[in-house]
Design an enzyme around this catalytic site. Structure first.
Site, PDB file in Angstrom:
ATOM      1  CE1 TYR A  55      -3.326   2.905   0.715  1.00  0.00           C
ATOM      2  CE2 TYR A  55      -1.854   3.473   2.530  1.00  0.00           C
ATOM      3  CZ  TYR A  55      -2.904   3.788   1.685  1.00  0.00           C
ATOM      4  OH  TYR A  55      -3.528   5.013   1.817  1.00  0.00           O
ATOM      5  CG  HIS A  85      -3.585  14.162   0.225  1.00  0.00           C
ATOM      6  ND1 HIS A  85      -3.610  13.592  -1.023  1.00  0.00           N
ATOM      7  CD2 HIS A  85      -4.047  13.196   1.075  1.00  0.00           C
ATOM      8  CE1 HIS A  85      -4.056  12.353  -0.939  1.00  0.00           C
ATOM      9  NE2 HIS A  85      -4.330  12.084   0.329  1.00  0.00           N
ATOM     10  CG  ASN A 197      -0.208   8.259   6.057  1.00  0.00           C
ATOM     11  OD1 ASN A 197      -0.315   7.052   5.960  1.00  0.00           O
ATOM     12  ND2 ASN A 197      -1.098   9.076   5.551  1.00  0.00           N
ATOM     13  CE1 TYR A 281     -16.928  24.691  49.700  1.00  0.00           C
ATOM     14  CE2 TYR A 281     -17.880  23.984  47.620  1.00  0.00           C
ATOM     15  CZ  TYR A 281     -17.835  23.915  48.994  1.00  0.00           C
ATOM     16  OH  TYR A 281     -18.681  23.072  49.665  1.00  0.00           O
ATOM     17  NE  ARG A 284     -13.456  26.011  52.690  1.00  0.00           N
ATOM     18  CZ  ARG A 284     -14.679  25.475  52.810  1.00  0.00           C
ATOM     19  NH1 ARG A 284     -14.806  24.197  53.120  1.00  0.00           N
ATOM     20  NH2 ARG A 284     -15.756  26.200  52.624  1.00  0.00           N
ATOM     21  CG  PHE A 329      -2.433   6.804  10.088  1.00  0.00           C
ATOM     22  CD1 PHE A 329      -3.751   6.621  10.462  1.00  0.00           C
ATOM     23  CD2 PHE A 329      -1.933   6.025   9.062  1.00  0.00           C
ATOM     24  CE1 PHE A 329      -4.567   5.692   9.842  1.00  0.00           C
ATOM     25  CE2 PHE A 329      -2.737   5.092   8.420  1.00  0.00           C
ATOM     26  CZ  PHE A 329      -4.064   4.921   8.813  1.00  0.00           C
ATOM     27  CD  GLU A 413      -8.619   8.224   5.578  1.00  0.00           C
ATOM     28  OE1 GLU A 413      -9.037   9.349   5.904  1.00  0.00           O
ATOM     29  OE2 GLU A 413      -7.622   8.049   4.849  1.00  0.00           O
TER      30      GLU A 413
END
Length: 522
Positions: A55, A85, A197, A281, A284, A329, A413
């Site tokens: 791949y 991309h 990646n 609070y 404290r 990834f 994906e």
């Protein structure tokens, strides 16, 4: 600390990567790593020449993983992937974060499981050392195959495309290459995929968040202690015996810090028998609230450090006959703690706002709105509006991005982390927190001045003095935005925390005690 860092061998930490990005430490490739990288690159060449189907080396990407690519087209495939991309949108990320992305990618590739060429690593290092930093849009990653879009933009300059920061200006890559006399590199099989990646976008935002939140946590204790003095609170809730029977390390650390900051204070000694039973609070419970945020920070810091030294691309090349297409990834291991830390940072702001409000109420001997002539003057009424607005904005940013997943890549994906959004949101929340703390410091310094001539302990006295060098006591209304900006600067540049630490060292006080290793950046 050594001024040399050996990529692929040495252990990378948040502090070290920030130092490399700042130019304080030089990252190098040593012979052992060079051999390792060349061997991995050779495995890929063997896979291509033997037509073994792997791949991303000789197949298409994502849903095109079953499409075979001819040997002669394997290089074009890598060139195309960087272009296709590069779909990021929005403003460019800060230059420092882009530099951290470069550094963390080199460290991952140098471990020799990615098949990248030595020349590719050397060119990335050239960008780091010459501060020729790629421009990377902030939006577009779903944190699935890592950070595809931002990493594609990050590495466009390797092939002569995209834009970079160059001598303080945004410049197109081709112009820079002409001026520097260099040529684009030619990516080999697998290299484009190895570059895009990975989790380096998520990771780099995590690195900055770890650094910034650590500083905010340190500042919150210091400013909270100063507020407690101004409000004539008690230090009894910080007794170590109390926290020994509920021994969360973060809580114990904060209690130790607060007790140390408040020891030997004339202000604290002046009201030991005042008859006040207990404080609200937000005074404290600082060990419990600040301490819980410390614990969340520690969790993020631990996981960020693991990721800094991890290999997160795909496929992983163990040998020419042993490759694994897996999911290293995937951004989920960082997305979850980033979202957790976002809530932790927001809570520091929530409790800080409550202390601000308490200081303008006119309680415990302080004038209403922290000014003597209230009426003619609004005094410090309105800065708390700003803390209220910032606190609410932070609440809206606390929805965990990692709780969502939108399938991509035609369903290949089908579960994504959205960790890039988690990282950006956390840094937004920390940015708001830094302003909230600046406003609390403005209030606390004013409140302590109403306790004069009594003095604080040595550390808080130094902090108050440093604050007054930046912002004067207010006797009437003025543009408080200028004061807020000045105090914001000494928080974000870490000088407030540095002043406190230096004063502690001068008086042989240890603020962090045995917790430095557990809660430190190195």
């Amino acid at each position: 600390m050594s001024d040399i860092f050996k990529y692929g061998i040495d252990h990378l930490t948040v502090g070290k990567v920030i130092d490399i990005a700042a130019g304080k430490v030089k990252g190098v490739l040593v012979p052992e790593v060079i051999t390792r990288v060349q061997t991995s690159y050779g495995y890929v060449q063997t896979i291509v020449s033997q037509h073994t189907t792997v791949y991303g080396i000789n197949t298409g990407f994502g849903p095109l993983c079953d499409t075979k690519i001819s040997e002669e087209d394997t290089r074009a495939l890598q060139y195309n992937i960087l272009q296709s991309h590069s779909v990021g949108v929005g403003e460019s990320i800060p230059e420092e974060i882009a530099r951290i992305m470069l550094i963390t990618k080199v460290h991952a590739l140098a471990q020799g499981y990615s098949g990248a060429a030595l020349a590719t690593l050397e060119r990335i290092i050239w960008h780091i050392e010459n501060r020729v930093t790629p421009l990377v849009p902030e939006k577009g990653s779903v944190g699935a195959s890592g950070d595809l879009a931002p990493l594609a933009h990050l590495f466009l300059p390797l092939i002569g495309l995209g834009h970079v920061w160059y001598k303080g200006q945004k410049t197109d890559t081709q112009s820079v290459m002409q001026q520097e006399g260099i040529q684009p590199i030619v990516l080999g099989p697998k290299e484009g995929l190895a570059l895009i990646n990975g989790t380096q976008f998520i990771l780099s935002f995590a690195v900055k968040a770890v650094q910034r939140l650590h500083n905010a946590l340190e500042a919150a204790d210091i400013i909270g202690a100063l507020s407690l003095e101004g409000l004539m609170g008690t230090a009894k809730p910080f007794d170590p015996r109390l926290h020994a029977i509920r021994p969360f390390p973060g809580n114990q650390l904060v209690a130790h810090r607060l007790k140390t900051l408040l020891d030997n204070s004339e202000i604290m000694s002046s009201h030991v028998d005042c008859g006040r039973v207990q404080d609200p609070y937000s005074l404290r419970c600082m060990p419990q609230v600040h301490g819980a945020s410390r614990t969340a920070w520690q969790h993020l810091q631990e996981l960020t450090t693991i990721e800094l030294n991890a290999v997160t691309d795909n496929p992983i090349i163990f040998s020419a006959t042993d490759t694994i297409s897996g999911g290293n990834f995937h951004g989920q291991p960082l997305a979850l703690p980033l979202d957790y830390a976002t809530v932790a940072a927001a809570e520091l702001g929530n409790i800080s706002d409550r202390r601000c409000y308490m200081m303008i109420e006119g309680r415990y001997g302080l004038p209403k709105l922290l000014i003597q002539d209230a009426g003619l003057n609004s005094g410090f009424m309105i800065p708390q509006y700003t803390t209220a607005a910032l606190v609410t904005e932070n609440k809206t940013l606390c929805f965990p991005a990692s709780a969502d997943s939108v399938p991509t890549s035609l369903g290949q994906e089908d579960h994504v982390s959205m960790g890039s959004i988690s990282g950006r949101k956390l840094n937004q929340v920390i940015g708001n927190l830094e302003y909230i703390l600046a406003i609390e410091l403005l209030y606390a310094a004013q409140a302590v001045d109403f306790r004069r001539p009594l003095k604080s302990g040595p550390v808080l006295e130094a902090v108050h003095q440093y604050t007054r060098e930046k912002v004067t006591f207010a006797t009437k209304d003025r543009i408080f935005a200028y004061d807020i900006a000045a105090l914001h600067n000494i928080i974000t540049d870490q000088s407030l925390v540095r002043v406190a630490n230096e004063a502690a060292a001068q008086h042989q006080l240890t603020l962090n005690g045995l917790y430095n290793d557990q809660f430190g950046l190195y």
